[in-house]
Structure formats: structure tokens, C-alpha cells
Design an enzyme around this catalytic site. Sequence first.
Site, short mmCIF file in Angstrom:
data_model
loop_
_atom_site.label_atom_id
_atom_site.label_comp_id
_atom_site.label_asym_id
_atom_site.label_seq_id
_atom_site.Cartn_x
_atom_site.Cartn_y
_atom_site.Cartn_z
N GLY B 211 32.09 -16.88 2.15
CA GLY B 211 31.11 -16.75 3.13
C GLY B 211 31.62 -17.10 4.56
CG LEU B 237 30.11 -12.65 0.64
CD1 LEU B 237 30.59 -11.35 1.64
CD2 LEU B 237 29.32 -13.53 1.68
CG ASP B 238 33.58 -13.70 0.53
OD1 ASP B 238 33.97 -12.51 0.79
OD2 ASP B 238 33.16 -14.34 1.08
CB ALA B 239 32.28 -12.41 -6.13
#
Lengths: 294, 294, 294, 294
Positions: B211, B237-239
Amino acid sequence: MSLPERRYVISFGCPDRTGIVAAISGFLAEFGGWIVEAAYHTDQETGWFFTRQEVRADSLPFDVAELRERFAGVAEELGGRTDWRITDTAERRRVVLLVSKEGHCLYDLLGRVASGELDVDVRAVIGNHADLAGITRAHGIPFHHVPFPRPGGDPEGKAAAFAQVRHLVEKHDPHAVVLARFMQVLPAELCVAWAGRAINIHHSFLPSFVGARPYHQAHTRGVKLVGATCHYVTAELDAGPIIEQDVIRVDHTDSVPDMVRKGRDIEKVVLARGLRWHLEDRVLVHGNRTVVFR
Amino acid sequence: MSLPERRYVISFGCPDRTGIVAAISGFLAEFGGWIVEAAYHTDQETGWFFTRQEVRADSLPFDVAELRERFAGVAEELGGRTDWRITDTAERRRVVLLVSKEGHCLYDLLGRVASGELDVDVRAVIGNHADLAGITRAHGIPFHHVPFPRPGGDPEGKAAAFAQVRHLVEKHDPHAVVLARFMQVLPAELCVAWAGRAINIHHSFLPSFVGARPYHQAHTRGVKLVGATCHYVTAELDAGPIIEQDVIRVDHTDSVPDMVRKGRDIEKVVLARGLRWHLEDRVLVHGNRTVVFR
Amino acid sequence: MSLPERRYVISFGCPDRTGIVAAISGFLAEFGGWIVEAAYHTDQETGWFFTRQEVRADSLPFDVAELRERFAGVAEELGGRTDWRITDTAERRRVVLLVSKEGHCLYDLLGRVASGELDVDVRAVIGNHADLAGITRAHGIPFHHVPFPRPGGDPEGKAAAFAQVRHLVEKHDPHAVVLARFMQVLPAELCVAWAGRAINIHHSFLPSFVGARPYHQAHTRGVKLVGATCHYVTAELDAGPIIEQDVIRVDHTDSVPDMVRKGRDIEKVVLARGLRWHLEDRVLVHGNRTVVFR
Amino acid sequence: MSLPERRYVISFGCPDRTGIVAAISGFLAEFGGWIVEAAYHTDQETGWFFTRQEVRADSLPFDVAELRERFAGVAEELGGRTDWRITDTAERRRVVLLVSKEGHCLYDLLGRVASGELDVDVRAVIGNHADLAGITRAHGIPFHHVPFPRPGGDPEGKAAAFAQVRHLVEKHDPHAVVLARFMQVLPAELCVAWAGRAINIHHSFLPSFVGARPYHQAHTRGVKLVGATCHYVTAELDAGPIIEQDVIRVDHTDSVPDMVRKGRDIEKVVLARGLRWHLEDRVLVHGNRTVVFR
């Protein structure tokens, strides 16, 4: 550590302002103190100043006790933290190691001690399993086996086991209690009792992969580097101030056992570096972060 | 990419069993196919087999379309995944870059393209701010400014802005859409539409510090290394699947701006490596992990 | 090595041409050979092709001797090098270690063996000094002390000492003779006799700082990284094919003893990695370079 | 560099003895000087002491000229080197870049300047080829093309070309002359004229692979890491004091062009770091080594 001559090591912190360095170096110069190594740091965010100084013992006309007494005045004047320290490198550092079944960190530390690289006094090794008794005793070091109940088992048995560990540790008044892959979570009261002295090696690059089986977690997430973290133990699991970290590259060909094997090489050096810096009074804790004067 | 001669690149996965390599290499040998580079991997856990092969185009008696047609039979026989690909290095890779205000990744990619290191066709740069229009156009590349509402602002305006971005991107049918520090979270439908083609550079060593403001998070936690992660964009998100990561050492003297500056050097190389591998068809996605045949 | 099941390992090289992979994989597929790991490499400059393949032993209807016999035909047909090998992971690797006074590499290797990480049979440790007899025997391994004349001393005494070392080594027919900081230059005839099996760890990043006291040389030159190199021993000092190298950062605060200490951590891991790859038949020598199929 | 407020930077060296820190910090404290960053180093071998101090300009009651004048007395008393410096961060650093055909270092530096990361005044770029004129001028910086005779060609023409380069450089009185892959050996008189200001990036991990085509040399030797070295230029080729070095891993799959490509990423960051430290007065030359107060 392999310091070439006897030194007094001053670790000190206080609110930043003008004249601190002048006050401390003036105090030392007044008595002919020969500063061999000096490091300073100001944390801009919090406005705190930190310093570590090594002074040749034979350059001062008094002993460490008197140095402490006299320095207390300087420290008070500067509004210093109460946790300042002056240590004497002539006092050999006492260490107790806590282990479980996995021996790579123990083998590594004992090898460093035996080869003279790490000049410390390993007073005892305590294991919740007996697997590592043989190698420990081959190095002439006492090994104590303190069995623990199985995970989720009898809480009273666990408390009793920890009480025994505490007794075996504290009779040596060690400068460091090293959890060398101990695999047991210290109870809160031991975190307090050994605050700033209990050092853990966690087999991940924290804050990633807190808790159990970090290499499995790393494999599942598909990371391209695995790491290790040496930190002070606090009540919150794997969340204490970090002393040192490092990583090693892995790729899709690495299974979990491969990651475990590669990661061990990082665990060993990260723990050895962190322990050395701690014992040389190079680590000053500041909130949940550390200033490491390498 | 700087391939020395025209090649066809086969990327293929299927359940592991005996005879796969024999089947594929036999198929190629039958037509005189000259394998210049070949890599294989079996994921022991899931029992899936992956391969990437580069074949000299001039060694085969037919073109890439016919190669695809003929290989389809082999693929079906082996029970292969439907996402196998055969690409032709003669087809120049098309790339669209999404940026915001921070230019370090853009400068770096444009420099690599201009110096001939990265032989791709940057069709357009799209920014939610206009700051980077000048450098983009100096490189002879069209720049499109698509303003976005402020964070927390008008959701309809945001949807409209993303619709415009989508239109500007898709008319180029790019092999890669690169979020070069774009700082806007892609809506779910774009994650789907660009699955396996949208590449993000996140300025932390994921899964740490997901994040916003990861360098601030890193500073607060007191880590001793900061990193960057190049990954495929997915709805979470960001995964998404990680393509590449790297880290750089920091210490207590590094303020957040210092971490930002040091981290940028890592962001640049991690993104450049990840993008190169993606465009050379070296990355095969397997669940949430990647096989990267470097 | 910690291979999960018995495998046959094929290491092979031949002039590059079309159809090699098809020939080898076809040969294996014919008998149901299950390839667990396979790697290929073509050296573009010299036009040589190299491969290493791991086949599940239980997938083939014959033993390793018959596999060698049958594969000989394929090898001949492909014009292969005569040094191709097929080894059986069920045959435990035999290792002899040569040491002097400095124990860090020995401690490290013995720790890896004892902890099960390196599953090899250390048959003997031979030292030109007796300092490391104790730790060796504590691990249940025979130690032989073979005194050497002082540097520049009696050449006949030296020849006799080497003859004794040779006798003590060769009776074990080892897969590897490891110079674990042995500090004696092997005579030319031993370089020949142990070609491709004698492995040295040199405490610099070769080709920098060949010969004696590399850390002193590094300090004088003012380098910012020190390293270590694991290589095969050849008649020319420190000039044999390199298996593995790594480095660690130093700076102006590091004295020569500090460099020695930091460098040791690199020597240990570089030697351990190089030895593992050698014993797993991952290293193919090609002129004065190596192909390492990790 | 991105210093948050105006500072005076003191760089000083003198023979080690007691009381140096007290003398300097006492001098500063007397006038209310606020030390924001301070570093000290004693070279044990040579007995020399070095320090670098950053003082807030607004904490002192006089300007930098007077500070220099007053500090001269302290310096003399301590028997300091005559090359001590006090610089003012308010004076923007002037830089001239020398280039040839390969643009990766130039692109990188211009990108850092344009993005505000490196706050310096690039006064001119001089090239012995005109290839990089376009990008330079796109950044609003003058480019001068000074053709050189071919290698082995007319020595007078070369001398004339260097005279022109010298003229173009010296009219800017730059703090740094950067050979950003200039590929021409500076004549001895320029090494002298620009001593301590001429910075080269060499594309190898020195002292390995001095001179021409280091990546070819590295490939031939079969090293497993390639590197880059940022150093001050002296009359002996590639032998000047090293400011910074770094390396990147390569393996048998890397051809010379691959090594060139990977090495460039290291050249860029090593040069950028070295230049930054030089311009921030963090580098003190001591014989043929450097003290780098990062």
C-alpha cells in the site's frame, strides 16, 4: 571481541543541542583520554542525539568505576537517558544460548568461538531437546536439557520449564541470552527480565512472515529473496527492535527445503553479526528502532 | 531485445510425466529445428512441468503461424495449458507506460530504449500529471495527460479517467502496460482486461509494506534493507505474482528521503529486469507464483 | 546431498547441432526414464553443447552400469566429449579435507555435515599442523598430522610430506579433495593426479590478489569489497576454473584483521556452495571456465 | 545535494593525538555552532586522524570566509594537512561530463539531475563523438563535440584535442570532471591539473581487468561476478584512489554482450554514488586509499 587493547566504551544518548560533543570530548581531553573510535548520530525526527566512544583504558588516570562516577555528572548536565553505559573490554562477555533441535546456528557460533573469532565466554547451552548436547560438550561447554510440553500441551509444565530455564540463565548474569533457533515463545515476564539482552534470530526478512514456518510462507508467496532478522525480544512476537538483516536470492527451482538450506547461511551470519555488535555495545535502542554504530 | 538473430520462442506448461521433453524436441528435430536456448522446470508440489525454448527461425521450413498450428497437436497430446504461446522475435514488442509525477523509472526506461539496450517500441506514455510530458516528447514519444480527481474525490470522474486511459492503451494492443510509479490503483475490470500484461513496480520488498508510503513504513519499523518488487497486477493490491525483487542496505543514518533515494536505484533495475523478462517471454505464471527462465 | 530419491545424473557435452536434445530425451523416453531435472547450455563462442539430467533410478528397467553402457552409444553418435559421466546418487560422496591452522572452513564444513545439510562421507582430515585434530576427532573423523618443512626449507622434506599426503588421500578414492585453507601449493603432479577433483578456496575475488596475503593486498589497494573464490586446482597458482565467487562490503574503518574476519564468512559459504555443486555433478569444466547447472 | 538547510562542511585530517575532537568541537561550541552530522576516523596503521563535520550555517555568527579564517588557527595548531576544506552547501556544485559514444552513464546522470535527485549544475557535456549531443541538449545543457584522432593516430592531433577539452572544462572551474565512459586516457598534465576532481568509472571490479575491454577479459577468465569501480584519475591507468565499487552476478549463460548489459546497471549506480559523495565532500584521499564518510 578482538580489540587490540583494553578500552572503555561509552554509549550515551540525550536530547540534541549545541555543545554535546564539546562537553563529552572536553571532559575526556581534560584527563588525557585517548578516543580510539567515536561515532555520533542525531535522529532528526525525534531530536535525539546518540554517541558511542572507545577510549584507551591506559590513557585515563582512573579506573572504570571512577570514570562512570565522573561521567555521571556530564550525563546529568546534558539531560541524558538513564540507560547510558560505560563498559570495560577487559570484562569478558558472558553468553547463554537457548537451542532446540536445529543446530546450524549453534555449530556456527561454537566454531567462531573455538577459532578465536568471537572472544566470548559461552557459559551454558540450554535445549528443550537433547540433540545438541554432544557437540556442545565436545566444545567443553555445559549443556542443560530442559524438556518442554508439546505445543498446546500442559501450560503449567511450560511455566515450570521456563522457570528452570530462567534459573539456569540468570545464575550466569549473561550479557546476552541468544535464542539460536529456540522455537519457543518467551513468556512476557522473561521478555521484561531480559529486556535489551535477549536476542532472537528469525528466519525471515521481517516484518514479512512473522511466526511459524516462514520459509513455507515465503514459498507460497513466491518471493525472489529469503532473509533473516536478528532482533531484541519483546513481548510482541517477532516485533522487537531489529539489529541486523540480510537476504539471499532464490528462484522457482527452490523448493521449501532448498529455501531452508539457503536461508540458514543467512541466519548464521546475521545472528553472528548482531551478537557481535550487541556485545561490543554498538547497538543503542531508540524506541522500536536501533542505532548500530558499526 | 538484443537477440542476435530471429527466433521463435515457445512457452509451454503441462502436467508432468515421462516423455514430454522427448515429444517436444522430437517434434522440433523432425523439421530440423535448431534449439538455441532451452529451459525446463517441474514444480514438485503441484506436478506441473514448464518449458521455454528458443528456436532459430531460419532452421524451420515454415513460418510462425504454421509452427503454432503444428505445435497445437503436440500441446493437446500432452494435456498442456491453454495459455501456451509461440512468439516471433521479429515482432517488435509494444509497450505503454503509465506514470504520475515521479520520473526516475521513466527516465531510466527511456534511457535504456534510447541507448539501444532495451529494443522495444514505447508507443505512448500516459500521465495523471503533466510533469513528465517534456522528457517523453524529447524522446519522440507521444505523451497523454489524463487528469484524475484527487484521492477520495469524485468516483465518476475517476471511472471516466480510467476509461480514457484504457482507450489510449488498448489502441496500441501492447505486450506490456507498465505502471512506472503510476500511484493509482487499477480498477478490477482493467486488472482482468490486462491480466498477464499489466506490470507494476512497488517500492518495497513485498509482502512487507503493502500500500501507501512503504518507505515511511520501513523507516518506522527500523528495517536494515529496503527493496522493490516488480509484479503482475491483479485485483488484490500489491498481491499479484512476483517477477523480480531486490534490496539495498540502509541504516540508522538514513532518513525517509534517504531511503526514497536509495530505493529508487533498486526500483529502476528491478522494473527494467522484470519488463525485459516479460517481453522475452521468460515469465510463466503458475498460480500466484512465477517461473522465470532467465 | 539431500536428494529426495535415488537418481542417476548424466553430465554430457558435445559439439552443438540440431537434434541433440531429441536424441538424449528420446533415448531416455524409450525406456520410460523420468527426467526430474534437466539443464542445457550452448556456448555460442565455441559451439559446444552441455547438458545435465537427473533421472529417477526406479523409472529405468536397468541399473547404472547398464545405463552407462547403453548411453555410450548415444554419446559416440553425438561426437561427445570422453569425460561424460553418469553417477548414482545412492553412492555416498567421499571427501578428504586438507587443512592448516585456520579452522573456520573446517568448522563450517563439519557443522554442515553434522547437521545433515551436507550428506557426504568425510573420510579424513589431513593437516600440516595439528591444531585442528581435536575438533575433527570430536566429529568422529580421523585426523592425520603431516608436518611440512618451513617455507623455503628442505625441498626433499616437502616432497616427502606431499607423498604422504597423497597416500593418505588416495586410499579413499575421494570424489573431492578440498584445500580448506591448506596454505601449501600443490606440486604439479598432484594437480594432474587430482585434476577436476581438487578444490581450493582462495581468500580473494580472483583474478585480483593472487598468491599470499590477499587481504593485505586488498587493504593496500583500498578496495571497497573483499571476496573469495572456489576453484579447481591447476598447475598455475590460483588460475584454475572458477566454480563460485562472492564478495562482502568493507570500508575505511576496516583494518586488515577486520577484512580477514569479514572475508571468512564469504570463504565459508563460497566453499560450501562450490563443494556441493561439484559433488552433485553440477559443474562441467569447459577450457578454463565452468558451466554450473545450479 | 538535497540537504534540508544551508550548512558548512568541514573536511580535515591531522596526525592522531588526544584532544583533537575536543579542540574542534570546542572551537565550534564557542560560537554556538550546531553540528548536524559528524564523522571521525583514525587510520591505525599510519596514525592519521580524519573528520568531516556539517554545521548549520545559521548557527554561526559569521560567514564561511570568516569560518575558514578562524578555523585555520585550529588546523595549524593540530598540525593538519594543508588540504583541509570548508565548503558551503549554498554554493551549487558545478560539473562537466566527458563522454564518448556509450550513453548509459550520461542518461542516468541527466535523469537524476532532471528528477531533482542530484542537485548539481551540469555546465557542459564534451564528447569525442557527437552521438550524445541530442539528449544532452534536450536537457538544456551545452554539448561540445571535440573529435579525437583514431587510436594510434596523430599524437599532435590528440594533444590539440585535449587542449581544447581542457579549455572547455576549465572555464567552468568545476567541482568535478566526470569521465562518464569517456574511453580516452587523460594525459599526465591533466591528471595533475584536475587531481582530486577528475572521476572515472571503470567497468570492472579493480584491480581486476585494468585497461581495455574488461568485460571480454572477465568472460575469458570465467568470473562469476562482474563489477564497476569509481575512482579518482591519476597518472597510472585505472590505479587511482577508489571511491566506490559494486558487483553483479553473472553465470555461464552470459555472453560478453550480456555481461556488458548487466554491468551497465552497476556502472551507473557506482558512478552516481561516487559522484554524490565527492560533491558532498564525503571523500578524503589518504595516500592511494579513500576515507568515505557516508
